[in-house]
Scaffold this active site. Structure first.
Site, PDB file in Angstrom:
ATOM      1  N   GLY A 144      -9.656  -0.395   2.132  1.00  0.00           N
ATOM      2  CA  GLY A 144     -10.179   0.052   0.840  1.00  0.00           C
ATOM      3  C   GLY A 144      -9.158   0.858   0.072  1.00  0.00           C
ATOM      4  O   GLY A 144      -9.513   1.731  -0.732  1.00  0.00           O
ATOM      5  N   SER A 230      -6.150  -4.548   5.814  1.00  0.00           N
ATOM      6  CA  SER A 230      -5.619  -3.972   4.588  1.00  0.00           C
ATOM      7  C   SER A 230      -5.165  -2.535   4.822  1.00  0.00           C
ATOM      8  O   SER A 230      -4.331  -2.274   5.688  1.00  0.00           O
ATOM      9  CB  SER A 230      -6.660  -4.081   3.473  1.00  0.00           C
ATOM     10  OG  SER A 230      -6.106  -3.773   2.220  1.00  0.00           O
TER      11      SER A 230
END
Length: 532
Positions: A144, A230
């Site tokens: 995120g 990520s």
């Protein structure tokens, strides 16, 4: 008689439903961290939600290293997820974009039920709570952009993965200004309190809690695998070189990471300290105590403006690691180049179209050439231009370049470094599966596309075919086999060779599961980041 039979049959259905419901949600009590925790058994998996691993980082503990959780007296219910850490709708907006691309209803986009500074909790999914079970432990670190994310996003729920005989844990960590921040007064704090890398210290605290308590959930503290996607993968990259995280995990799975080795994902301490002083001035406060007294919502909102809009800070990546004297002694790139990477097994990879959904619809030739000039040596300009000429669309060219620089090339650099410095094996994958759909916008094998396949959690709005489910079972088995023994291979799976100098050192995870050549190899041969 018929009526009586119907009534009897209805009663049997009711009793069966009640029994089934009871089986799906049944209390289970264990003792961990000197506390009595009551979780629930749901479909054969014991789940403990919202288990605290540190004191709430509020008040004077805002912008300090996490403190150990003080055990509570009496039974403690662990049946509800804790609030997510302070954040905005960054990740919910990502979900909206993906849902829209599949022609779905954006109102179905998930969001945290509540956000709070009091957020240092973890969740556990386990198939058995026998302390002697010694099951492999898989600890998920969500992504995120270190701005958003929470432990119970629909794609991160561990119930299906736990059915593969592993214990699944998801850990929360502070984000944004609360997770990475230094100003002159913080710099004067003692020990780890002056680090600024509070988000990494949270993760390290969570991993320590796991070492001390996971046996109560049936897990083996000597067999812990961290995995993340990520920013979560980037944070694993930081942990893999941090001296404070040594011996806290045995294996690591990095999904769509690698970009953390670039210079702009390791922020200089003195620059951060100067920025922090300016932030306090912007808020009209002169002391750290006053800054700690500001409402969390105001601090977050003003930080997003200040750090995002500052011309001085135009190239800074909010909010990633700070090079300090504790958590990050140097940049990840330099530490990896010097062989200062933890002895562990690694499984790393990326997706075929990571940046396509983030690339503007209108891209000019000038945009493409500027990107080449920014990231490739001047003498390689023409060669890079020729290498991407097979793509006619400028948008596709820019996305292809971005994928190479952010993911493929750093992953190859990391894989070669592991082979050079460690005796451990490294396995590299390339996820290329594109779901079958005829609505919305084409985003290919997008950033995060592999997550439902890893957890077995396909959203209702995702078109999911039998082929998707077959690939899901293969990926879940590869991942859990790796967590179990450091080797993803197993009976019935296509052979996955460890990364080396062979012609096809990467496993393709797509319509076909087979070894393939290195993606973007020609570009990566031309790529050079002077900080690596």
């Amino acid at each position: 008689m018929i009526r009586s039979n119907i009534i009897l049959f209805g009663l049997l259905l009711f009793l069966t439903a009640c029994t089934h419901h009871k089986q799906e949600s049944q209390d289970i009590r264990i003792k961990a961290n000197s506390e009595s925790l009551i979780g629930s058994i749901e479909n054969g998996i014991s789940i403990f939600r919202g288990v605290p691993f540190a004191k709430p980082p509020i008040g004077d503990l805002r912008w300090r290293a996490p403190r150990k959780h003080i055990p509570r007296l009496g039974d403690q219910h662990a049946k509800q997820f804790a609030p997510a850490c302070m954040q905005d709708e960054y990740l919910t907006d990502w979900y909206r974009d993906v849902i829209a691309s599949f022609g779905g209803d954006v109102d179905e986009a998930p969001a945290p039920r509540q956000v709070s500074e009091d957020c240092l909790y973890l969740n556990v999914w386990t198939p058995m709570t026998d302390p002697s079970a010694n099951l492999p432990v898989m600890v998920y670190i969500y992504g995120g952009n270190n701005l958003s994310g929470w432990t119970y996003e629909p794609n991160y729920l561990g119930h299906e993965l736990a059915k593969k005989d592993v214990v699944v844990v998801s850990i929360a960590y502070r984000q944004g200004i609360f997770g990475a921040f230094v100003n002159p007064e913080i710099a004067d704090q003692e020990g780890e309190d002056n680090s600024g890398n509070f988000f990494l210290l949270d993760l390290i605290a969570g991993l320590h809690w796991i070492q001390e308590n996971i046996h109560s959930f049936g897990g083996d503290p000597a067999n812990v695998t961290v995995f993340g996607e990520s920013a979560g993968a980037a944070n694993i990259g930081y942990l893999s070189v941090s001296p404070l995280a040594r011996n806290l995990f045995k294996r690591a799975i990095k999904q769509s990471g690698g970009f953390e080795i670039h210079h702009d994902y390791a922020n200089a301490y003195e620059e951060e300290k100067e920025l922090g002083a300016g932030f306090a001035k912007m808020l009209g406060v002169s002391t750290l105590a006053e800054l700690r007294g500001k409402p969390a919502e105001e601090v977050h909102a003003q930080a997003m403006k200040y750090y995002g809009d500052s011309s001085y800070n135009a190239k800074r990546k909010n909010f990633f690691a700070i090079v300090d004297d504790h958590v990050m002694p140097d940049t990840p790139a330099r530490m990896i180049a010097q062989g200062q990477i933890h002895l562990a097994d690694y499984l790393i990879g990326s997706n075929a179209d990571e940046n396509l959904m983030y690339t503007p619809e209108k891209v000019t030739e000038k945009d493409v050439y500027q990107y080449i000039e920014d990231w490739f040596p001047t003498q390689n300009f023409r060669s890079v231009k020729d290498t991407i000429s097979f793509l006619v669309n400028r948008r596709d060219q820019l996305a292809f370049l971005d994928d190479s620089v952010d993911y493929s090339c750093p992953i190859q650099i990391l894989a070669r470094a592991i082979n050079r410095h460690l005796s451990n094996k490294v396995y590299v994958y390339y996820f290329s599966r594109v779901r079958e759909h005829n609505t919305g916008k084409y985003i290919g094998a997008y950033h995060g596309a592999e997550l439902p396949y890893v957890f077995g959690t396909h959203d209702d709005w995702l078109p999911t075919s039998k082929d998707d489910l077959n690939l899901t079972d293969q990926i879940m088995t590869y991942w859990t086999n790796f967590a179990r023994a450091g080797d993803p291979n197993g009976v019935g799976l296509p052979r996955w060779e460890p990364y080396g100098k062979q012609k096809k050192p990467v496993l393709n995870l797509g319509n076909k599961v087979a070894m393939r050549e290195v993606p973007h190899k020609l570009l990566c041969d031309l790529f050079h980041d002077p900080t690596i």
